[in-house]
Motif scaffolding. Structure first.
Motif, PDB file in Angstrom:
ATOM      1  N   ARG A  38      29.490  28.403  54.538  1.00 14.75           N
ATOM      2  CA  ARG A  38      30.808  27.871  54.059  1.00 14.75           C
ATOM      3  C   ARG A  38      31.894  27.509  53.617  1.00 14.75           C
ATOM      4  O   ARG A  38      31.922  26.658  52.828  1.00 14.75           O
ATOM      5  N   ASN A  39      30.570  25.849  54.210  1.00 14.78           N
ATOM      6  CA  ASN A  39      30.682  24.060  53.564  1.00 14.78           C
ATOM      7  C   ASN A  39      30.404  23.928  52.533  1.00 14.78           C
ATOM      8  O   ASN A  39      30.496  23.272  51.847  1.00 14.78           O
ATOM      9  N   ARG A  40      28.924  25.198  51.793  1.00 10.45           N
ATOM     10  CA  ARG A  40      28.851  24.833  50.172  1.00 10.45           C
ATOM     11  C   ARG A  40      30.115  25.518  49.580  1.00 10.45           C
ATOM     12  O   ARG A  40      30.041  25.147  48.448  1.00 10.45           O
ATOM     13  N   GLY A  41      30.637  26.615  49.862  1.00  3.36           N
ATOM     14  CA  GLY A  41      31.343  26.995  49.152  1.00  3.36           C
ATOM     15  C   GLY A  41      32.632  26.209  49.864  1.00  3.36           C
ATOM     16  O   GLY A  41      33.388  26.112  48.174  1.00  3.36           O
ATOM     17  N   ILE A  42      33.251  25.504  50.317  1.00  5.88           N
ATOM     18  CA  ILE A  42      34.124  25.037  50.595  1.00  5.88           C
ATOM     19  C   ILE A  42      33.760  23.493  49.548  1.00  5.88           C
ATOM     20  O   ILE A  42      34.702  23.070  48.181  1.00  5.88           O
ATOM     21  N   ASP A  43      32.626  23.065  49.700  1.00  6.43           N
ATOM     22  CA  ASP A  43      32.045  22.636  48.830  1.00  6.43           C
ATOM     23  C   ASP A  43      32.427  22.436  47.266  1.00  6.43           C
ATOM     24  O   ASP A  43      33.039  21.576  45.974  1.00  6.43           O
ATOM     25  N   ALA A  44      32.191  23.864  46.958  1.00 13.74           N
ATOM     26  CA  ALA A  44      31.801  24.625  45.572  1.00 13.74           C
ATOM     27  C   ALA A  44      33.453  24.713  45.132  1.00 13.74           C
ATOM     28  O   ALA A  44      33.906  25.236  44.022  1.00 13.74           O
ATOM     29  N   GLU A  45      34.592  24.763  45.697  1.00 15.26           N
ATOM     30  CA  GLU A  45      36.138  24.757  45.351  1.00 15.26           C
ATOM     31  C   GLU A  45      36.108  26.609  45.313  1.00 15.26           C
ATOM     32  O   GLU A  45      36.858  26.918  44.640  1.00 15.26           O
ATOM     33  N   VAL A  46      35.027  26.902  46.522  1.00 16.66           N
ATOM     34  CA  VAL A  46      35.652  28.566  46.285  1.00 16.66           C
ATOM     35  C   VAL A  46      36.649  29.386  46.300  1.00 16.66           C
ATOM     36  O   VAL A  46      36.921  28.421  48.282  1.00 16.66           O
ATOM     37  N   GLU A  47      37.640  29.762  46.559  1.00 17.48           N
ATOM     38  CA  GLU A  47      38.601  30.322  46.905  1.00 17.48           C
ATOM     39  C   GLU A  47      39.286  31.537  47.404  1.00 17.48           C
ATOM     40  O   GLU A  47      40.024  32.106  47.988  1.00 17.48           O
ATOM     41  N   GLY A  48      37.936  32.248  48.060  1.00 15.00           N
ATOM     42  CA  GLY A  48      37.450  33.810  48.143  1.00 15.00           C
ATOM     43  C   GLY A  48      36.360  34.426  48.151  1.00 15.00           C
ATOM     44  O   GLY A  48      35.399  33.884  47.350  1.00 15.00           O
ATOM     45  N   THR A  49      36.151  35.920  48.499  1.00 12.22           N
ATOM     46  CA  THR A  49      35.058  36.174  48.448  1.00 12.22           C
ATOM     47  C   THR A  49      35.764  37.387  47.704  1.00 12.22           C
ATOM     48  O   THR A  49      36.894  37.871  47.689  1.00 12.22           O
ATOM     49  N   PRO A  50      34.525  38.310  46.920  1.00 11.90           N
ATOM     50  CA  PRO A  50      33.578  37.849  46.524  1.00 11.90           C
ATOM     51  C   PRO A  50      33.253  36.725  45.538  1.00 11.90           C
ATOM     52  O   PRO A  50      34.640  36.579  44.687  1.00 11.90           O
ATOM     53  N   THR A  51      32.922  36.064  45.736  1.00 14.49           N
ATOM     54  CA  THR A  51      32.897  34.851  44.490  1.00 14.49           C
ATOM     55  C   THR A  51      31.445  34.864  43.680  1.00 14.49           C
ATOM     56  O   THR A  51      30.131  34.366  44.901  1.00 14.49           O
ATOM     57  N   ALA A  52      31.004  34.737  42.531  1.00 16.58           N
ATOM     58  CA  ALA A  52      29.292  34.481  42.804  1.00 16.58           C
ATOM     59  C   ALA A  52      29.397  33.778  41.225  1.00 16.58           C
ATOM     60  O   ALA A  52      29.828  33.205  40.490  1.00 16.58           O
TER      61      ALA A  52
END
Length: 105
Positions: free
Chosen positions: A65-79
């Motif tokens: 989850r933290n890696r997703g936040i750091d990468a500015e992921v806004e939802g799933t799926p994200t590749a």
């Protein structure tokens, strides 16, 4: 976020079938539901339920989850391929992987 097999899930087919069931049932997940869904795909329901009750994967989930936040992921799926966000279609992923492999050789 990496795709990892869950507890008690022994094959790629079972893993992806289980992931699909989790997604379809995301509004009603709890330890008994995890176990029942695991049993549907031939995984060991006891192992899955114990992992849920013991919250065995909480550190992994939080790190992802933290890696997703750091990468500015806004939802799933994200590749991501080679550090870049890629549309989650087979064609886009294949093209991005082929390009990354080509660039590395």
């Amino acid at each position: 976020v990496e795709v990892r097999p869950g507890p008690g899930v022994r094959s790629d087919d079972a893993f992806f079938a289980y992931a699909d069931l989790l997604f379809e049932n995301q509004g009603s997940l709890e330890p008994n539901a995890y176990a029942a869904l695991a049993e549907e795909v031939g995984a060991d329901p006891s192992t899955v339920k114990t992992a849920a009750v013991d919250r065995e994967y909480d550190p992994t989930i939080e790190a992802d989850r933290n890696r997703g936040i750091d990468a500015e992921v806004e939802g799933t799926p994200t590749a991501f391929v080679d550090g870049e966000v890629v549309e989650t279609t087979t064609e886009a992923l294949t093209d991005a992987i082929d390009a990354a492999v080509s660039d590395s050789t």
